[in-house]
Design a protein around this motif. Structure first.
Motif, mmCIF file in Angstrom:
data_model
loop_
_atom_site.group_PDB
_atom_site.id
_atom_site.type_symbol
_atom_site.label_atom_id
_atom_site.label_comp_id
_atom_site.label_asym_id
_atom_site.label_seq_id
_atom_site.Cartn_x
_atom_site.Cartn_y
_atom_site.Cartn_z
ATOM 1 N N SER A 62 22.391 20.570 28.167
ATOM 2 C CA SER A 62 20.977 20.172 28.274
ATOM 3 C C SER A 62 20.144 21.173 29.065
ATOM 4 C CB SER A 62 20.859 18.788 28.928
ATOM 5 O OG SER A 62 20.991 18.862 30.336
ATOM 6 N N SER A 64 19.742 24.247 28.790
ATOM 7 C CA SER A 64 19.063 25.257 27.972
ATOM 8 C C SER A 64 18.319 24.633 26.788
ATOM 9 C CB SER A 64 20.065 26.295 27.473
ATOM 10 O OG SER A 64 21.041 25.668 26.655
ATOM 11 N N ALA A 65 18.189 23.324 26.768
ATOM 12 C CA ALA A 65 17.525 22.640 25.654
ATOM 13 C C ALA A 65 16.015 22.556 25.897
ATOM 14 C CB ALA A 65 18.100 21.235 25.499
ATOM 15 N N ASP A 66 15.286 22.262 24.821
ATOM 16 C CA ASP A 66 13.848 22.034 24.975
ATOM 17 C C ASP A 66 13.641 20.717 25.745
ATOM 18 O OD1 ASP A 66 13.549 19.725 22.998
ATOM 19 O OD2 ASP A 66 14.396 21.296 21.713
ATOM 20 N N LYS A 67 12.447 20.504 26.251
ATOM 21 C CA LYS A 67 12.186 19.382 27.159
ATOM 22 C C LYS A 67 12.534 18.010 26.566
ATOM 23 C CE LYS A 67 8.843 17.444 30.324
ATOM 24 N NZ LYS A 67 7.531 17.533 30.946
ATOM 25 N N PRO A 68 12.143 17.687 25.329
ATOM 26 C CA PRO A 68 12.491 16.359 24.797
ATOM 27 C C PRO A 68 14.002 16.161 24.625
ATOM 28 C CG PRO A 68 10.738 17.349 23.482
ATOM 29 C CD PRO A 68 11.232 18.399 24.428
ATOM 30 N N THR A 69 14.682 17.198 24.181
ATOM 31 C CA THR A 69 16.143 17.107 24.009
ATOM 32 C C THR A 69 16.821 16.990 25.364
ATOM 33 O OG1 THR A 69 15.993 18.408 21.983
ATOM 34 C CG2 THR A 69 18.168 18.230 23.012
ATOM 35 N N LYS A 70 16.362 17.785 26.339
ATOM 36 C CA LYS A 70 16.932 17.735 27.682
ATOM 37 C C LYS A 70 16.785 16.336 28.274
ATOM 38 C CE LYS A 70 16.874 19.917 32.217
ATOM 39 N NZ LYS A 70 18.107 19.246 32.508
ATOM 40 N N ASN A 127 10.865 12.406 31.904
ATOM 41 C CA ASN A 127 10.501 13.552 31.061
ATOM 42 C C ASN A 127 10.364 13.224 29.587
ATOM 43 O OD1 ASN A 127 10.280 15.581 33.080
ATOM 44 N ND2 ASN A 127 12.497 15.517 33.301
#
Length: 128
Positions: A62, A64-70, A127
Motif C-alpha cells: 500500500s 506505493s499505491a495511489d491514495k484511494p487504493t492505499k 483517507n
C-alpha cells in the motif's frame, strides 16, 4: 498520530514477529518456553505468523499505491491485525506461552495489535 509514523511503527513492530512466528518460533523459546514444547501451539504460532506476514505485506504494498487504493489496503491490513489480536487472545498464557511474564507478554501483544489495527483502519477511513 501522523500517518507516516503509523506506517513505520506498524512495520517495525509486526515484521519481526510475523517472520519469527512463521519461520522460526523456536527463537522465542527464552521468553515463551512452553510454546516450542507443544506441536499444536507451534502450529498456531506459525499461523499467527502467516496472518501477520500477510497483513504486513498488504501494508508494504500500500505504501506505493495511489491514495484511494492505499486507504482501502490500510483498512484491510488494520482488520487483519485485529484478527491477529483476537487469535492471540485465545492462547492460554500459562500453558502455551510460559516464561517469566506470560500474561504481560500475551496481553501486551494483544493490546499492541489492537491499537495498531485500529490506527490503520482510522487512517484508511480518513483517507477514503
Amino acid at each position: 498520530m501522523p500517518a507516516d509514523l503509523v506506517d513505520k511503527i506498524y512495520i517495525g513492530y509486526n515484521a519481526p514477529y510475523a517472520l519469527g512466528n512463521m519461520l522460526a518460533p523456536q527463537a522465542f523459546e527464552p521468553i515463551m518456553p512452553k510454546m516450542v514444547e507443544d506441536k499444536k501451539t507451534r502450529k498456531m504460532m506459525n499461523f499467527v505468523g502467516v496472518m501477520s506476514t500477510a497483513a504486513v505485506a498488504t501494508h508494504v504494498v500500500s505504501l506505493s499505491a495511489d491514495k484511494p487504493t492505499k486507504a482501502k489496503l490500510d483498512v484491510i491490513a488494520g482488520a487483519s491485525t485485529l484478527g491477529v489480536a483476537g487469535f492471540l487472545a485465545n492462547f492460554d498464557s500459562q500453558t502455551e506461552f510460559g516464561g517469566p511474564a506470560p500474561d504481560a507478554f500475551k496481553w501486551g501483544n494483544v493490546a499492541t495489535n489492537v491499537v495498531l489495527g485500529a490506527a490503520l483502519i482510522k487512517k484508511g477511513m480518513d483517507n477514503m
